[in-house]
Design a protein around this motif. Sequence first.
Motif, PDB file in Angstrom:
ATOM      1  N   ILE A 192       0.834  -1.201   0.000  1.00 21.71           N
ATOM      2  CA  ILE A 192       0.000   0.000   0.000  1.00 21.71           C
ATOM      3  C   ILE A 192       0.871   1.254   0.000  1.00 21.71           C
ATOM      4  CG2 ILE A 192      -1.633   1.364   1.385  1.00 21.71           C
ATOM      5  CD1 ILE A 192      -2.913  -1.056   0.076  1.00 21.71           C
ATOM      6  N   LEU A 193       0.508   2.203  -0.838  1.00 22.55           N
ATOM      7  CA  LEU A 193       1.012   3.572  -0.745  1.00 22.55           C
ATOM      8  C   LEU A 193      -0.126   4.447  -0.256  1.00 22.55           C
ATOM      9  CD1 LEU A 193       2.929   5.971  -1.287  1.00 22.55           C
ATOM     10  CD2 LEU A 193       2.099   5.965  -3.655  1.00 22.55           C
ATOM     11  N   ALA A 194       0.126   5.213   0.795  1.00 23.15           N
ATOM     12  CA  ALA A 194      -0.918   6.095   1.336  1.00 23.15           C
ATOM     13  C   ALA A 194      -0.316   7.426   1.746  1.00 23.15           C
ATOM     14  CB  ALA A 194      -1.610   5.443   2.541  1.00 23.15           C
ATOM     15  N   HIS A 247      -2.081   9.819  -7.232  1.00 22.86           N
ATOM     16  CA  HIS A 247      -1.668   8.421  -7.177  1.00 22.86           C
ATOM     17  C   HIS A 247      -0.639   8.144  -8.267  1.00 22.86           C
ATOM     18  CE1 HIS A 247      -4.165   7.417 -10.720  1.00 22.86           C
ATOM     19  NE2 HIS A 247      -4.938   8.360 -10.227  1.00 22.86           N
ATOM     20  N   LEU A 248       0.019   7.001  -8.173  1.00 21.78           N
ATOM     21  CA  LEU A 248       1.087   6.680  -9.112  1.00 21.78           C
ATOM     22  C   LEU A 248       0.529   6.340 -10.490  1.00 21.78           C
ATOM     23  CD1 LEU A 248       3.388   4.510  -6.860  1.00 21.78           C
ATOM     24  CD2 LEU A 248       3.541   6.930  -7.362  1.00 21.78           C
ATOM     25  N   GLY A 272      -3.443   0.111  -8.376  1.00 24.20           N
ATOM     26  CA  GLY A 272      -4.878   0.061  -8.575  1.00 24.20           C
ATOM     27  C   GLY A 272      -5.519   1.429  -8.474  1.00 24.20           C
ATOM     28  N   SER A 273      -6.827   1.427  -8.346  1.00 27.91           N
ATOM     29  CA  SER A 273      -7.574   2.684  -8.270  1.00 27.91           C
ATOM     30  C   SER A 273      -7.399   3.328  -6.903  1.00 27.91           C
ATOM     31  CB  SER A 273      -9.059   2.427  -8.527  1.00 27.91           C
ATOM     32  OG  SER A 273      -9.254   1.892  -9.821  1.00 27.91           O
ATOM     33  N   ARG A 313      -5.115   6.415  -0.561  1.00 30.49           N
ATOM     34  CA  ARG A 313      -4.335   5.183  -0.611  1.00 30.49           C
ATOM     35  C   ARG A 313      -4.538   4.474  -1.946  1.00 30.49           C
ATOM     36  NH1 ARG A 313      -7.645   1.019   3.518  1.00 30.49           N
ATOM     37  NH2 ARG A 313      -9.328   0.579   2.040  1.00 30.49           N
ATOM     38  N   VAL A 314      -3.518   3.706  -2.319  1.00 26.89           N
ATOM     39  CA  VAL A 314      -3.545   2.967  -3.576  1.00 26.89           C
ATOM     40  C   VAL A 314      -2.699   1.710  -3.374  1.00 26.89           C
ATOM     41  CG1 VAL A 314      -1.559   4.249  -4.512  1.00 26.89           C
ATOM     42  CG2 VAL A 314      -3.191   3.217  -6.062  1.00 26.89           C
TER      43      VAL A 314
END
Length: 265
Positions: free
Chosen positions: A138-140, A182-183, A193-194, A261-262
């Motif tokens: 997770i990236l947040a 987001h990336l 993802g979304s 988050r993504v």
Amino acid sequence: MDQDDRTRQDDRMLHSSSFGAAAVAYAEHRPDYARAAVRWACEPAPGPRVLDLGAGTGKLTATLVALGAEVTAVEPDPAMLTELRRALRGVRALAGGAEALPLPDASVDAVLAGNAMHWFDMAVAGPEIARVLAPGGILAGLWNVLDDRTEWVAALARAGGSAAVGPRDTPASWRAETTGMHLPRTGGAARFGSPEQTVFPHGQRRTADSLVATLATRAGILVMPAQEREATLSRIRAFLAGRPETARGEFTLPMLTGVLRVRRL
């Protein structure tokens, strides 16, 4: 890169590098993050290893530690990193930035950034973050924003001006500014993802003086010429002195912690 792009990049560098001069005040006055927001940011991660990226003086790091995460903090500013190491002696804290992470491949389950993701050059940082994230990681990003649904807070935002209350400092502006943060999904690189956005109630106990001190640590004010900075802070002091909610003693500053988050696919 055209002149406008260079100017925007120079402005971002100026603002992002301004915090070191106020590291002690930042550590004293900036708020932590709502625990429910931090849990939500982390809970889909495949494991407990969390990178706090752009960790500053450790505001988010401390909450992650309290929640039981295995935290590595990475911060580019030496003065901010010194404050973090002083406050959180048991935490692994490394010098580095989002664009060149001092970590091995797939070494963390989540990357969190507290009031920092907007400073990253995502064209470079995106692949680096993807590199250190385990599959499914997770990236947040987390941001503390003023809850301007409260009338006096909305009036404070107007009194402080854009330097004190910037483009991500109220709920509506935060949603708009971070929606596209987001990336990117690029051909051969790891994909994401979304994105998801949500907010959590938060607050900070302040007095008029300590709220002024908090606002004085914002980048827009830190980079002002001294005379303009003092005029802005004096205007905020006068506003707080004239409001029944803030004129005497302690009060709770209504806030929200927003999370974007993504997931790495």
